[in-house]
Design a protein around this motif. Sequence first.
Motif, PDB file in Angstrom:
ATOM      1  N   ILE A   7       0.858  -1.171   0.000  1.00 34.11           N
ATOM      2  CA  ILE A   7       0.000   0.000   0.000  1.00 34.11           C
ATOM      3  C   ILE A   7       0.901   1.229   0.000  1.00 34.11           C
ATOM      4  N   TYR A   8       0.682   2.134  -0.945  1.00 35.69           N
ATOM      5  CA  TYR A   8       1.410   3.402  -1.007  1.00 35.69           C
ATOM      6  C   TYR A   8       0.434   4.520  -0.675  1.00 35.69           C
ATOM      7  N   ILE A   9       0.755   5.319   0.314  1.00 35.73           N
ATOM      8  CA  ILE A   9      -0.098   6.422   0.743  1.00 35.73           C
ATOM      9  C   ILE A   9       0.635   7.720   0.472  1.00 35.73           C
ATOM     10  N   ASN A  10      -0.033   8.631  -0.252  1.00 38.48           N
ATOM     11  CA  ASN A  10       0.563   9.934  -0.529  1.00 38.48           C
ATOM     12  C   ASN A  10      -0.408  11.013  -0.082  1.00 38.48           C
ATOM     13  N   SER A  11      -0.026  11.727   0.954  1.00 36.99           N
ATOM     14  CA  SER A  11      -0.864  12.805   1.485  1.00 36.99           C
ATOM     15  C   SER A  11      -0.113  14.134   1.464  1.00 36.99           C
ATOM     16  N   THR A  12       0.868  14.250   0.581  1.00 36.36           N
ATOM     17  CA  THR A  12       1.666  15.476   0.525  1.00 36.36           C
ATOM     18  C   THR A  12       0.909  16.649  -0.084  1.00 36.36           C
ATOM     19  N   ASP A  13      -0.085  16.375  -0.923  1.00 41.79           N
ATOM     20  CA  ASP A  13      -0.908  17.435  -1.515  1.00 41.79           C
ATOM     21  C   ASP A  13      -2.001  17.797  -0.520  1.00 41.79           C
ATOM     22  N   SER A  14      -2.105  19.068  -0.169  1.00 45.91           N
ATOM     23  CA  SER A  14      -3.071  19.487   0.850  1.00 45.91           C
ATOM     24  C   SER A  14      -4.519  19.338   0.411  1.00 45.91           C
ATOM     25  N   GLU A  32      -8.751  10.772  -3.528  1.00 44.51           N
ATOM     26  CA  GLU A  32      -9.897  11.422  -2.881  1.00 44.51           C
ATOM     27  C   GLU A  32      -9.566  12.891  -2.691  1.00 44.51           C
ATOM     28  N   GLN A  33     -10.426  13.757  -3.208  1.00 49.22           N
ATOM     29  CA  GLN A  33     -10.259  15.195  -3.024  1.00 49.22           C
ATOM     30  C   GLN A  33     -10.760  15.560  -1.629  1.00 49.22           C
ATOM     31  N   ASN A  34      -9.896  16.129  -0.811  1.00 51.15           N
ATOM     32  CA  ASN A  34     -10.289  16.551   0.533  1.00 51.15           C
ATOM     33  C   ASN A  34      -9.248  17.520   1.081  1.00 51.15           C
ATOM     34  N   GLU A  35      -9.728  18.483   1.807  1.00 50.28           N
ATOM     35  CA  GLU A  35      -8.825  19.456   2.416  1.00 50.28           C
ATOM     36  C   GLU A  35      -8.624  19.178   3.900  1.00 50.28           C
ATOM     37  N   PHE A  36      -9.569  18.491   4.496  1.00 57.38           N
ATOM     38  CA  PHE A  36      -9.519  18.224   5.929  1.00 57.38           C
ATOM     39  C   PHE A  36      -9.794  16.745   6.177  1.00 57.38           C
ATOM     40  N   LEU A  37      -9.523  16.305   7.373  1.00 57.45           N
ATOM     41  CA  LEU A  37      -9.873  14.959   7.830  1.00 57.45           C
ATOM     42  C   LEU A  37      -9.245  13.846   6.998  1.00 57.45           C
ATOM     43  N   LEU A  55      -8.948  -8.566  -2.350  1.00 57.66           N
ATOM     44  CA  LEU A  55      -7.848  -8.767  -1.422  1.00 57.66           C
ATOM     45  C   LEU A  55      -8.318  -8.417  -0.017  1.00 57.66           C
ATOM     46  N   SER A  56      -7.526  -8.768   0.975  1.00 59.02           N
ATOM     47  CA  SER A  56      -7.856  -8.417   2.353  1.00 59.02           C
ATOM     48  C   SER A  56      -6.654  -7.738   3.007  1.00 59.02           C
ATOM     49  N   PHE A  57      -6.881  -7.204   4.189  1.00 57.41           N
ATOM     50  CA  PHE A  57      -5.788  -6.566   4.919  1.00 57.41           C
ATOM     51  C   PHE A  57      -4.683  -7.564   5.230  1.00 57.41           C
ATOM     52  N   ARG A  58      -4.993  -8.817   5.327  1.00 55.67           N
ATOM     53  CA  ARG A  58      -3.975  -9.850   5.587  1.00 55.67           C
ATOM     54  C   ARG A  58      -3.000 -10.023   4.427  1.00 55.67           C
ATOM     55  N   ASP A  59      -3.419  -9.626   3.234  1.00 55.07           N
ATOM     56  CA  ASP A  59      -2.563  -9.764   2.059  1.00 55.07           C
ATOM     57  C   ASP A  59      -1.471  -8.694   1.992  1.00 55.07           C
ATOM     58  N   ILE A  60      -1.605  -7.624   2.752  1.00 56.50           N
ATOM     59  CA  ILE A  60      -0.650  -6.522   2.704  1.00 56.50           C
ATOM     60  C   ILE A  60       0.653  -6.929   3.389  1.00 56.50           C
ATOM     61  N   CYS A  61       1.769  -6.726   2.678  1.00 59.07           N
ATOM     62  CA  CYS A  61       3.057  -7.071   3.276  1.00 59.07           C
ATOM     63  C   CYS A  61       3.854  -5.813   3.655  1.00 59.07           C
ATOM     64  N   ALA A  62       3.449  -4.638   3.130  1.00 57.39           N
ATOM     65  CA  ALA A  62       4.163  -3.404   3.465  1.00 57.39           C
ATOM     66  C   ALA A  62       3.266  -2.200   3.201  1.00 57.39           C
ATOM     67  N   ILE A  63       3.543  -1.130   3.937  1.00 61.49           N
ATOM     68  CA  ILE A  63       2.874   0.146   3.739  1.00 61.49           C
ATOM     69  C   ILE A  63       3.956   1.209   3.613  1.00 61.49           C
ATOM     70  N   ARG A  64       3.870   1.997   2.558  1.00 56.02           N
ATOM     71  CA  ARG A  64       4.852   3.074   2.350  1.00 56.02           C
ATOM     72  C   ARG A  64       4.106   4.391   2.295  1.00 56.02           C
ATOM     73  N   VAL A  65       4.601   5.365   3.039  1.00 54.26           N
ATOM     74  CA  VAL A  65       3.935   6.652   3.143  1.00 54.26           C
ATOM     75  C   VAL A  65       4.759   7.726   2.444  1.00 54.26           C
ATOM     76  N   ASN A  66       4.090   8.522   1.614  1.00 56.60           N
ATOM     77  CA  ASN A  66       4.693   9.618   0.853  1.00 56.60           C
ATOM     78  C   ASN A  66       5.952   9.202   0.099  1.00 56.60           C
ATOM     79  N   PRO A  67       5.821   8.121  -0.726  1.00 58.40           N
ATOM     80  CA  PRO A  67       7.006   7.654  -1.456  1.00 58.40           C
ATOM     81  C   PRO A  67       7.420   8.608  -2.552  1.00 58.40           C
TER      82      PRO A  67
END
Length: 67
Positions: A7-14, A32-37, A55-67
């Motif tokens: 899972i890659y999470i990018n929250s660098t854009d406000s 997802e377009q959102n400014e808050f929350l 897929l399920s959460f059990r299938d996830i082997c890694a999470i990377r944030v703001n790659p």
Amino acid sequence: MVKNVVIYINSTDSGKTAVKLGVGKKAFSVVEQNEFLKAQVLLPLIAKLLKKYKLSFRDICAIRVNP
């Protein structure tokens, strides 16, 4: 069980939160377009992607944030 699900999470854009699901050499994403929350939006986005690709959460082997 599927291997190499990342899972890659990018929250660098406000103004938006992006989540990408990497399965082997394939990638699927949702934005997802959102400014808050951002924290409240994140889990449903991940769940949406996992469900869409059977897929399920059990299938996830890694999470990377703001790659």
